[in-house]
Design an enzyme around this catalytic site. Structure first.
Site, PDB file in Angstrom:
ATOM      1  N   ASP A   1      22.497  51.973  30.046  1.00  0.00           N
ATOM      2  CA  ASP A   1      21.409  51.712  30.998  1.00  0.00           C
ATOM      3  C   ASP A   1      21.988  51.311  32.354  1.00  0.00           C
ATOM      4  O   ASP A   1      22.951  50.539  32.417  1.00  0.00           O
ATOM      5  CB  ASP A   1      20.519  50.548  30.489  1.00  0.00           C
ATOM      6  CG  ASP A   1      19.894  50.868  29.132  1.00  0.00           C
ATOM      7  OD1 ASP A   1      19.585  52.053  28.910  1.00  0.00           O
ATOM      8  OD2 ASP A   1      19.754  49.948  28.304  1.00  0.00           O
TER       9      ASP A   1
ATOM     10  N   ASP B   1      20.775  41.928  36.708  1.00  0.00           N
ATOM     11  CA  ASP B   1      21.220  41.957  35.297  1.00  0.00           C
ATOM     12  C   ASP B   1      22.540  41.232  35.161  1.00  0.00           C
ATOM     13  O   ASP B   1      22.755  40.391  34.296  1.00  0.00           O
ATOM     14  CB  ASP B   1      21.553  43.407  34.893  1.00  0.00           C
ATOM     15  CG  ASP B   1      20.369  44.188  34.421  1.00  0.00           C
ATOM     16  OD1 ASP B   1      20.301  45.383  34.746  1.00  0.00           O
ATOM     17  OD2 ASP B   1      19.520  43.607  33.715  1.00  0.00           O
TER      18      ASP B   1
ATOM     19  N   GLU C   1      23.267  42.309  25.872  1.00  0.00           N
ATOM     20  CA  GLU C   1      23.052  43.718  26.228  1.00  0.00           C
ATOM     21  C   GLU C   1      24.077  44.174  27.259  1.00  0.00           C
ATOM     22  O   GLU C   1      24.448  45.331  27.329  1.00  0.00           O
ATOM     23  CB  GLU C   1      21.645  43.939  26.782  1.00  0.00           C
ATOM     24  CG  GLU C   1      21.429  45.395  27.233  1.00  0.00           C
ATOM     25  CD  GLU C   1      19.994  45.749  27.541  1.00  0.00           C
ATOM     26  OE1 GLU C   1      19.379  45.072  28.370  1.00  0.00           O
ATOM     27  OE2 GLU C   1      19.486  46.701  26.918  1.00  0.00           O
ATOM     28  N   GLU C   2      24.542  43.209  28.066  1.00  0.00           N
ATOM     29  CA  GLU C   2      25.433  43.566  29.184  1.00  0.00           C
ATOM     30  C   GLU C   2      26.901  43.641  28.778  1.00  0.00           C
ATOM     31  O   GLU C   2      27.755  43.918  29.616  1.00  0.00           O
ATOM     32  CB  GLU C   2      25.249  42.553  30.332  1.00  0.00           C
ATOM     33  CG  GLU C   2      23.806  42.400  30.819  1.00  0.00           C
ATOM     34  CD  GLU C   2      23.136  43.729  31.148  1.00  0.00           C
ATOM     35  OE1 GLU C   2      21.937  43.865  30.882  1.00  0.00           O
ATOM     36  OE2 GLU C   2      23.827  44.630  31.653  1.00  0.00           O
TER      37      GLU C   2
ATOM     38  N   ASP D   1      19.351  39.111  25.708  1.00  0.00           N
ATOM     39  CA  ASP D   1      19.146  40.129  26.736  1.00  0.00           C
ATOM     40  C   ASP D   1      18.878  39.341  28.012  1.00  0.00           C
ATOM     41  O   ASP D   1      17.768  38.844  28.207  1.00  0.00           O
ATOM     42  CB  ASP D   1      17.954  41.032  26.372  1.00  0.00           C
ATOM     43  CG  ASP D   1      17.825  42.187  27.352  1.00  0.00           C
ATOM     44  OD1 ASP D   1      17.040  43.105  27.070  1.00  0.00           O
ATOM     45  OD2 ASP D   1      18.496  42.147  28.411  1.00  0.00           O
TER      46      ASP D   1
ATOM     47  N   LEU E   1      18.372  39.883  31.150  1.00  0.00           N
ATOM     48  CA  LEU E   1      17.273  40.255  32.045  1.00  0.00           C
ATOM     49  C   LEU E   1      16.699  41.592  31.583  1.00  0.00           C
ATOM     50  O   LEU E   1      17.129  42.658  31.987  1.00  0.00           O
ATOM     51  CB  LEU E   1      17.768  40.342  33.493  1.00  0.00           C
ATOM     52  CG  LEU E   1      16.715  40.021  34.552  1.00  0.00           C
ATOM     53  CD1 LEU E   1      16.085  38.646  34.337  1.00  0.00           C
ATOM     54  CD2 LEU E   1      17.313  40.063  35.948  1.00  0.00           C
ATOM     55  N   ASP E   2      15.700  41.477  30.688  1.00  0.00           N
ATOM     56  CA  ASP E   2      15.106  42.698  30.129  1.00  0.00           C
ATOM     57  C   ASP E   2      14.043  43.245  31.090  1.00  0.00           C
ATOM     58  O   ASP E   2      13.301  42.493  31.713  1.00  0.00           O
ATOM     59  CB  ASP E   2      14.450  42.369  28.785  1.00  0.00           C
ATOM     60  CG  ASP E   2      13.757  43.596  28.218  1.00  0.00           C
ATOM     61  OD1 ASP E   2      14.443  44.457  27.657  1.00  0.00           O
ATOM     62  OD2 ASP E   2      12.529  43.702  28.409  1.00  0.00           O
TER      63      ASP E   2
ATOM     64  N   GLU F   1      16.584  41.924  21.311  1.00  0.00           N
ATOM     65  CA  GLU F   1      15.212  42.096  21.783  1.00  0.00           C
ATOM     66  C   GLU F   1      14.235  41.878  20.626  1.00  0.00           C
ATOM     67  O   GLU F   1      13.434  40.959  20.634  1.00  0.00           O
ATOM     68  CB  GLU F   1      15.019  43.496  22.406  1.00  0.00           C
ATOM     69  CG  GLU F   1      15.738  43.650  23.734  1.00  0.00           C
ATOM     70  CD  GLU F   1      15.738  45.082  24.268  1.00  0.00           C
ATOM     71  OE1 GLU F   1      15.587  46.037  23.487  1.00  0.00           O
ATOM     72  OE2 GLU F   1      15.913  45.245  25.498  1.00  0.00           O
TER      73      GLU F   1
END
Ligand code: P6P
Length: 329
Positions: A70, A76, A99-100, A118, A120-121, A278
């Site tokens: 992404d 983020d 996620e990062e 996560d 900053l979703d 998430e």
């Protein structure tokens, strides 16, 4: 025996609330309380940066990609740094899944907790000023403290969570979390720099009239999903609402009732959303609030993860609506 619920006086500050309820934590040693405070502190810093995004040049894409390919937004990366730093400083966290970050972040062999986050979703919404969120899960490590982190510490089922929550950076900023004794929502007062209890003992309405699904790829939805969506459309009283920011869609359904579905489709054969940072957190909250969360068949919290960034179809929301959707699967 069900722990007695401390009376929740609206307006109590988060720190005081955590302290008042500390004995409810299975391991009332104070580290989990400190962890929640560390997360809240990091969210205040991210909140300030999210609200400034329009004024200084931290909007827009970095030109890099995260573990899932992404597009990484500058916020983020900033949020990931803030949460990782806050969770490292406290010393309670042995490892972090984000996620990062491609692999897990090995923080401290003495730490008793593992965090999946996560930071900053929904960050693709930043540039268009749509609400975004942070989602986090807290697990107790399985291996003895003081030893190297093991896979069993990282790939834990959602049912092993000791706490989970989200922060919604919306028209107001809210922190909603559970430690397995119900769900409580706190609203941030920026002039005081504090979260205050605003939604004690949150319960998701058992029924709802809102269905939230991106029908763009509907042609490639599984037949059961197509049938359920059509069922919703045929219900005169039902309405479609889709913000395209998971935390915002989830939070609306928490308060008003509804179902959020991200099914498998041709672009995402296993769904788009991530199990570890998430779906598990929101599934824990949904169940604690009287709702339900499955992948269409299996309870989300019962899914044994095999990889850090694995995806899953996600049906979450009001108990009766998820049950109805499952009946089509
Ligand atoms: P789509 C945002 O990228 C996100 O992870 C969730 O916040 C959101 O619910 C979903 O993806 C939106 O995905 O395919 O509908 O744009």
């Amino acid at each position: 025996m069900e722990q007695s619920r401390i009376a929740h006086s609206i307006g109590i500050a988060l720190d005081r609330f955590i302290k008042n309820n500390q004995e409810q934590f299975q391991y009332a040693s104070g580290e989990l309380s400190q962890l929640l405070r560390d997360i809240a502190l990091a969210s205040k810093v991210v909140n300030r940066e999210v609200n400034k995004a329009g004024l200084i040049d931290i909007m827009g894409a970095l030109g890099s990609q995260n573990s899932g390919g992404d597009e990484q937004q500058k916020l983020d990366v900033l949020a990931n740094i803030r949460f990782t730093r806050a969770l490292t400083k406290g010393g309670e966290v042995c490892a972090l899944i984000s996620e990062e970050s491609e692999s897990f972040v090995d923080l401290n062999n003495e730490g008793k907790y593992m965090i999946a986050i996560d930071p900053l979703d929904g960050s693709s919404n930043i540039d268009v000023n749509v609400s975004i969120g942070t989602i986090f899960s807290i697990y107790r490590r399985k291996s003895p403290t003081g030893t190297p982190i093991r896979e069993e510490d990282i790939l834990q089922k959602g049912s092993e969570q000791v706490a989970s929550g989200y922060i919604l950076y919306g028209s107001s900023t809210m922190l909603v979390y559970t430690t397995g004794h119900g769900v409580n929502g706190f609203t941030y007062e920026p002039t005081l720099g504090e979260y205050f209890l605003s939604h004690p003992d949150l319960k998701m309405p058992e029924e709802g009239k809102i269905f939230s699904v991106n029908e763009g790829p509907a042609n490639s939805f599984p037949a059961a999903v197509k049938q359920y969506v059509q069922y919703c459309k045929d219900k005169e009283t039902y309405i479609a609402r889709y913000i395209g920011s998971l935390v915002a869609d989830f939070h609306r359904n928490m308060l008003k009732g509804g179902i959020y579905i991200y099914p498998a489709n041709s672009h995402n054969p296993k769904g788009k959303l991530r199990l570890m940072y998430e779906c598990n957190a929101l599934a824990f909250i949904a169940e604690q609030a009287g709702g339900k969360a499955t992948d269409g068949k299996i309870r989300i919290l019962d899914i044994q993860p095999t990889t850090l960034h694995q995806r899953t179809p996600f049906y979450v929301g009001s108990l009766r609506m998820v049950e109805k959707a499952e009946s089509f699967c």
